[in-house]
Motif scaffolding. Structure first.
Motif, PDB file in Angstrom:
ATOM      1  N   SER A 191       0.835  -1.203   0.000  1.00 56.45           N
ATOM      2  CA  SER A 191       0.000   0.000   0.000  1.00 56.45           C
ATOM      3  C   SER A 191       0.871   1.254   0.000  1.00 56.45           C
ATOM      4  CB  SER A 191      -0.920   0.000   1.226  1.00 56.45           C
ATOM      5  OG  SER A 191      -1.715   1.166   1.242  1.00 56.45           O
ATOM      6  N   TRP A 249       2.441   1.701  -3.458  1.00 54.89           N
ATOM      7  CA  TRP A 249       1.529   2.186  -4.493  1.00 54.89           C
ATOM      8  C   TRP A 249       1.033   3.607  -4.243  1.00 54.89           C
ATOM      9  CZ3 TRP A 249       1.770   0.396  -9.047  1.00 54.89           C
ATOM     10  CH2 TRP A 249       2.148  -0.921  -9.253  1.00 54.89           C
ATOM     11  N   TRP A 275      -5.981   6.336  -6.054  1.00 58.44           N
ATOM     12  CA  TRP A 275      -6.115   5.786  -4.706  1.00 58.44           C
ATOM     13  C   TRP A 275      -6.703   4.382  -4.644  1.00 58.44           C
ATOM     14  CZ3 TRP A 275      -3.139   8.101  -1.565  1.00 58.44           C
ATOM     15  CH2 TRP A 275      -2.871   9.462  -1.736  1.00 58.44           C
ATOM     16  N   HIS A 314      -5.721   1.410  -6.025  1.00 60.98           N
ATOM     17  CA  HIS A 314      -4.766   0.336  -5.787  1.00 60.98           C
ATOM     18  C   HIS A 314      -4.196   0.372  -4.369  1.00 60.98           C
ATOM     19  CE1 HIS A 314      -1.468  -2.294  -7.820  1.00 60.98           C
ATOM     20  NE2 HIS A 314      -2.390  -3.016  -7.263  1.00 60.98           N
ATOM     21  N   PRO A 315      -3.675   1.520  -3.906  1.00 66.62           N
ATOM     22  CA  PRO A 315      -3.184   1.525  -2.523  1.00 66.62           C
ATOM     23  C   PRO A 315      -4.299   1.310  -1.510  1.00 66.62           C
ATOM     24  CG  PRO A 315      -2.965   3.713  -3.497  1.00 66.62           C
ATOM     25  CD  PRO A 315      -3.378   2.781  -4.578  1.00 66.62           C
ATOM     26  N   GLY A 316      -5.513   1.774  -1.842  1.00 65.83           N
ATOM     27  CA  GLY A 316      -6.642   1.559  -0.932  1.00 65.83           C
ATOM     28  C   GLY A 316      -6.984   0.091  -0.789  1.00 65.83           C
ATOM     29  N   TRP A 347      -4.922  -2.416  -1.145  1.00 60.49           N
ATOM     30  CA  TRP A 347      -3.870  -3.035  -0.324  1.00 60.49           C
ATOM     31  C   TRP A 347      -4.006  -2.656   1.151  1.00 60.49           C
ATOM     32  CZ3 TRP A 347      -1.424  -7.173  -1.493  1.00 60.49           C
ATOM     33  CH2 TRP A 347      -1.164  -7.481  -2.825  1.00 60.49           C
ATOM     34  N   ALA A 348      -4.405  -1.422   1.419  1.00 62.44           N
ATOM     35  CA  ALA A 348      -4.610  -1.009   2.815  1.00 62.44           C
ATOM     36  C   ALA A 348      -5.754  -1.805   3.448  1.00 62.44           C
ATOM     37  CB  ALA A 348      -4.898   0.491   2.887  1.00 62.44           C
ATOM     38  N   ALA A 394     -12.148  -4.364  -0.157  1.00 68.81           N
ATOM     39  CA  ALA A 394     -10.886  -4.417  -0.907  1.00 68.81           C
ATOM     40  C   ALA A 394     -11.154  -4.792  -2.358  1.00 68.81           C
ATOM     41  CB  ALA A 394      -9.921  -5.411  -0.271  1.00 68.81           C
ATOM     42  N   TYR A 422     -10.468  -2.351  -5.617  1.00 71.23           N
ATOM     43  CA  TYR A 422      -9.623  -2.762  -6.728  1.00 71.23           C
ATOM     44  C   TYR A 422     -10.411  -2.767  -8.032  1.00 71.23           C
ATOM     45  CZ  TYR A 422      -5.930  -4.948  -9.348  1.00 71.23           C
ATOM     46  OH  TYR A 422      -4.950  -5.197 -10.279  1.00 71.23           O
TER      47      TYR A 422
END
Length: 90
Positions: free
Chosen positions: A21, A24, A45, A47-49, A51-52, A77, A81
Motif C-alpha cells: 500500500s 503504491w 487511490w 490500488h493503494p486503498g 492493499w490497505a 478491498a 480494486y
C-alpha cells in the motif's frame, strides 16, 4: 490450521500488504494524470486503498475479529480494486 499459525500468517500478510500500500501511494499510473474527477481518484487511490484494506483484513484475521467484519473488509478491498481497474480501462 492452528490458531497461532493462522495468526502468524495473517500478521505477515498484513505487513506485506501495508508495505505494498505504501509503495503504491508513491507509484502512480501515468493514466491518473490524463484523467479528472472520480476517475482520476479511483486510479490514484484505488490500488493503494485495496492493499490497505487487505492489510486491515490481515490484522482482523490475526485478532480473530468477527466474520462479518472480515467479510466487509474483504469485499471492500475487492470493490476498491474493481473501481481502480474499471477507471484504468475507461
Amino acid at each position: 490450521m492452528t490458531a497461532p499459525t493462522r495468526r502468524t500468517l495473517a500478521l505477515a500478510g498484513a505487513i506485506v500488504a501495508a508495505g505494498l500500500s505504501a509503495l503504491w501511494v508513491g507509484v502512480v499510473p501515468d493514466r491518473a494524470g490524463t484523467t479528472t474527477g472520480l476517475q482520476a481518484s479511483a486510479i490514484r487511490w484505488g490500488h493503494p486503498g485495496a492493499w490497505a484494506l487487505l492489510a486491515a483484513l490481515g490484522l482482523a484475521v490475526a485478532a480473530d475479529a468477527p466474520t462479518r467484519l472480515r467479510d466487509v473488509l474483504a469485499w471492500s478491498a475487492l470493490a476498491c480494486y474493481a473501481a481502480f481497474v474499471v477507471a484504468l480501462l475507461l
